[in-house]
Design a protein around this motif. Structure first.
Motif, mmCIF file in Angstrom:
data_model
loop_
_atom_site.group_PDB
_atom_site.id
_atom_site.type_symbol
_atom_site.label_atom_id
_atom_site.label_comp_id
_atom_site.label_asym_id
_atom_site.label_seq_id
_atom_site.Cartn_x
_atom_site.Cartn_y
_atom_site.Cartn_z
ATOM 1 N N GLY A 73 -122.707 3.612 -12.969
ATOM 2 C CA GLY A 73 -121.699 4.145 -13.868
ATOM 3 C C GLY A 73 -122.105 4.115 -15.327
ATOM 4 N N ASP A 210 -110.930 13.596 -8.434
ATOM 5 C CA ASP A 210 -111.316 12.735 -9.541
ATOM 6 C C ASP A 210 -112.494 11.853 -9.123
ATOM 7 O OD1 ASP A 210 -111.589 11.040 -11.612
ATOM 8 O OD2 ASP A 210 -109.629 10.063 -11.378
ATOM 9 N N PRO A 211 -113.667 12.002 -9.775
ATOM 10 C CA PRO A 211 -114.847 11.229 -9.356
ATOM 11 C C PRO A 211 -114.640 9.730 -9.498
ATOM 12 C CG PRO A 211 -115.422 12.921 -10.969
ATOM 13 C CD PRO A 211 -113.937 12.882 -10.893
ATOM 14 N N SER A 212 -113.869 9.309 -10.503
ATOM 15 C CA SER A 212 -113.775 7.870 -10.754
ATOM 16 C C SER A 212 -112.698 7.221 -9.886
ATOM 17 C CB SER A 212 -113.504 7.620 -12.244
ATOM 18 O OG SER A 212 -112.340 8.296 -12.637
ATOM 19 N N TRP A 219 -117.296 1.127 -13.475
ATOM 20 C CA TRP A 219 -117.957 2.417 -13.552
ATOM 21 C C TRP A 219 -117.663 3.118 -14.875
ATOM 22 C CZ3 TRP A 219 -117.627 7.946 -12.268
ATOM 23 C CH2 TRP A 219 -118.839 8.437 -11.763
ATOM 24 N N SER A 220 -116.516 2.785 -15.502
ATOM 25 C CA SER A 220 -116.196 3.442 -16.773
ATOM 26 C C SER A 220 -116.372 2.515 -17.969
ATOM 27 C CB SER A 220 -114.788 4.029 -16.743
ATOM 28 O OG SER A 220 -114.007 3.435 -15.762
ATOM 29 N N PRO A 284 -125.092 13.297 -16.079
ATOM 30 C CA PRO A 284 -123.809 12.653 -15.754
ATOM 31 C C PRO A 284 -122.928 13.523 -14.864
ATOM 32 C CG PRO A 284 -124.290 12.400 -18.087
ATOM 33 C CD PRO A 284 -125.329 13.325 -17.537
ATOM 34 N N ALA A 288 -121.276 12.328 -11.400
ATOM 35 C CA ALA A 288 -119.845 12.360 -11.127
ATOM 36 C C ALA A 288 -119.570 13.104 -9.819
ATOM 37 C CB ALA A 288 -119.117 13.032 -12.291
ATOM 38 N N ARG A 291 -120.386 11.023 -6.773
ATOM 39 C CA ARG A 291 -119.373 10.057 -6.356
ATOM 40 C C ARG A 291 -118.440 10.633 -5.298
ATOM 41 N NH1 ARG A 291 -118.646 4.582 -6.436
ATOM 42 N NH2 ARG A 291 -120.374 3.941 -7.715
ATOM 43 N N ARG B 81 -108.425 7.178 -20.969
ATOM 44 C CA ARG B 81 -109.003 8.448 -20.528
ATOM 45 C C ARG B 81 -108.696 9.541 -21.522
ATOM 46 N NH1 ARG B 81 -109.828 9.239 -14.758
ATOM 47 N NH2 ARG B 81 -110.375 7.181 -13.962
ATOM 48 N N VAL B 85 -111.191 12.276 -17.867
ATOM 49 C CA VAL B 85 -112.482 11.602 -17.943
ATOM 50 C C VAL B 85 -112.357 10.272 -18.683
ATOM 51 C CG1 VAL B 85 -114.900 11.927 -18.546
ATOM 52 C CG2 VAL B 85 -113.438 13.911 -18.149
ATOM 53 N N TRP B 89 -117.415 7.804 -20.873
ATOM 54 C CA TRP B 89 -118.238 8.937 -20.430
ATOM 55 C C TRP B 89 -118.197 10.071 -21.453
ATOM 56 C CZ3 TRP B 89 -120.962 9.781 -15.677
ATOM 57 C CH2 TRP B 89 -121.038 8.623 -14.883
#
Lengths: 504, 144
Positions: A73, A210-212, A219-220, A284, A288, A291, B81, B85, B89
């Protein structure tokens, strides 16, 4: 996997052919000796920036970054950011003075600035060591790529890259290499850009998940994995290594000498910043999407994410074409970086090792260069065979730590501080080189564990860079009497704009 | 050059750096002769350029460089966010790159301005008695 063999093979063959064709075409318009070594110093900033980008964006950038981002991440975003920001640091501290110094390689610069053969030799050893450390992951990555796309055994990819590199480097010629490298940059950019549009369209059509959502909270967060003090240390150490390491890369320095003057060197660097910025936005996105669509790659096989994602998401003929495209891009990445590094290492080896008299026998210039190129390729090729499981981007990160602890202090002090002495430079290079080198060797040899010792050795730049820097300053202060007599003169030459008409 | 016989030896040199017909100014002679005045010229240029470089690096450190610390001290930033996102990121994956280009562009503009000031200063410099250093220092240290 038999279905996907064809596009991979086609991609690899086409890129290899294009490389050889452009190389020969460029060789035909090379006329003079100066063309051969420095492209007659007439490469315009935009072409030169594409060439630097082509040489710089290695397997680590093309495959490694997306893979690391997929697994770990946001903490891994520091790799592409650092590799780009390194050019800003290079721009403000060394670009124009380095071009004006007239040095072709780092050992040349050290010798010209300090007037000492000893410093030159030490720098040569370091260039070879760093070059090998950097070539190692390129060969590893090539093995990974061919295994993923063709199903070839891992050593096959390494061997193919090594052979193509040797075939294209031996005729040599900086002018033809410039076109080859520039072509490789645009090839790599296209190979990531076109597939991502299609993949994003597929993702949007699938309902834009949503990838996350499935990812852990870390990860963020852009901090290295254990978090806390160790995470903070590791992150800042990586920042130091990448921000400062770029200026000491042997294959990048050579390119600066092909600029017409210091002004053009600066403009080239700015153009590189733009090109890298455009390129690094893409990995990135792959991570994403990975994931969502490639969860089984997260553990262990993340380096192949870019190669396998098109097939996993699209499939069919379009998927095969896209796979061929990214494979071609990956192969361009290995070829361009490996040839740049091989030229840099072979240049040093042929000057200081194979070109010397051995007993009563002595090789001629071209033969010495070819033998040196073979040595430059074979050693990392052999080393890459047992070390197939180290993440590609991490090994490259270690190479940055070594350059940041050796050449970065040498260049910064050599350009901005008149008081640097040969003894001081040697002491600093030894402290930084041995410190970071030992840490790297330990990290590559021993399985990583947690805790402070492992963090300090796994990411040494935060202590080894200041150690080297202060050793240089302190020892230079102690040996004040041996400041080279021409230091003042040389500083004038480094910093005077071309518009001012001096007797350089 | 015919292909039949070995080509003659060529001395590889750079393009000529000086035009023969230009009258060299007093300032460049001061620098070439490494006089005290020439030294002052060079030191002032060196200091200007180094200060500019350090300013750019500080700007880099205070923006990109503080992000790890910010996320360390405020772990809740990880949940923030922008649209769909995570903010890390957006900041590191996209916004950092244009910012680096802006910093680089600013540096090039200012360093070239420094150099052309230096060139004007050196070329217009009269005899060694009255170095016009002070006025140029004010000019350079002016607005912006």
């Amino acid at each position: 996997m038999t279905m996907s063999v064809l596009p991979g093979v086609v991609g690899v063959v086409l890129v290899s052919l294009a490389t050889l064709v452009i190389g020969t075409w460029g060789l035909r318009i090379s006329r003079t000796t100066s063309d051969f070594f420095v492209a007659s110093r007439t490469v315009r900033p935009r072409l030169n920036a594409s060439a630097i980008g082509g040489e710089y964006l290695s397997a680590a950038s093309f495959l490694g970054v997306a893979g690391l981002l997929l697994t770990f991440g946001a903490e891994m975003l520091w790799y592409p950011v650092g590799w780009t920001a390194g050019y800003l640091v290079l721009l403000v501290l060394v670009a124009a003075p380095l071009r004006r110094s007239g040095a072709y390689t780092l050992p040349d610069f050290a010798e010209a600035r300090l007037g000492s053969r000893g410093v030159r030799k030490l720098c040569s050893v370091l260039v070879v060591g760093i070059g090998w450390l950097y070539l190692l992951p390129q060969f590893q990555g090539a093995g990974v790529t061919l295994r993923a796309t063709i199903g070839a055994p891992p050593w096959a990819g390494s061997l193919v890259v090594a052979l193509v590199v040797l075939a294209s480097v031996s005729p040599g010629g900086m002018r033809s290499i410039t076109f080859v490298q520039a072509f490789h940059f645009w090839m790599k950019l296209t190979a990531l850009l076109i597939p991502i549009f299609i993949l994003l369209a597929v993702w949007a059509a699938d309902g834009a998940a949503d990838p996350s959502a499935a990812a852990p909270a870390s990860w963020s967060i852009p901090l290295a994995s254990p978090g806390g003090g160790i995470g903070l240390y590791t992150t800042y150490s990586l920042i130091v290594a990448t921000f400062l390491g770029t200026m000491g890369l042997p294959h990048v320095v050579v390119r600066f000498y092909t600029n017409p003057d210091g002004r053009a060197a600066r403009r080239t660097t700015l153009a590189v910043l733009v090109l890298l910025g455009v390129f690094y936005v893409l990995p990135p996105l792959y991570a994403a999407l990975g994931r969502i669509y490639a969860p089984d790659l997260i553990e262990g096989r993340s380096d192949v994410l870019v190669l396998e994602l098109p097939n996993l998401m699209v499939g069919g003929l379009l998927g095969a074409v896209l796979t061929g495209l990214v494979t071609a891009g990956a192969f361009a990445a290995f070829l361009s970086t490996s040839s740049g590094l091989t030229i840099a290492v072979a240049g040093v080896l042929s000057q200081d090792v194979t070109g010397r008299r051995w007993g009563s026998y002595r090789l001629g210039g071209v033969a010495a260069f070819r033998v040196a190129a073979a040595i430059a390729v074979v050693v990392p090729l052999l080393l890459s065979l047992p070390a197939q499981d180290v993440a590609v981007a991490r090994t490259v990160g270690l190479a940055f730590a070594v350059t940041a602890s050796t050449f970065a202090p040498l260049l910064m002090l050599g350009i901005w501080w008149r008081g640097l002495t040969p003894v001081g430079a040697v002491a600093g290079l030894l402290v930084g080189g041995l410190g970071s080198g030992a840490a790297v060797a330990w990290t590559l040899a021993v399985a990583p564990s947690s805790g402070w010792t492992s963090a300090m050795l796994g990411q040494p730049a935060a202590w080894s860079v200041p150690a080297s820097f202060f050793t240089m300053v302190i020892v230079s202060r102690l040996t004040k009497a041996s400041v080279p007599a021409h230091a003042g003169r040389f500083m004038v030459r480094l910093h005077t704009p071309e518009a001012v008409d001096l007797q350089r | 050059m015919t292909q039949d016989q070995p080509p003659p030896r060529v001395r590889v040199t750079g393009p000529p750096r000086r035009r023969a017909d230009v009258v060299r100014s007093a300032g460049t002679r001061e620098i070439d002769a490494e006089t005290a005045l020439g030294e002052v010229f060079m030191r002032s240029l060196l200091r200007e350029q180094l200060m500019l470089a350090i300013r750019v690096l500080i700007a880099l450190a205070l923006t990109v460089g503080v992000l790890p610390l910010a996320f360390h001290l405020l772990p809740s930033l990880g949940e923030v966010r922008w649209g769909p996102v995570p903010v890390a990121w957006v900041l590191l994956g996209v916004l950092t790159y244009p910012w680096l280009v802006v910093l680089g562009w600013f540096y090039i503009r200012r360093s070239e301005a420094n150099e052309s000031d230096f060139a004007d200063l050196v070329e217009s410099s009269p005899r060694r008695s009255s170095p016009p250093l002070r006025s140029s220092e004010q000019r350079r240290g002016g607005p912006e």
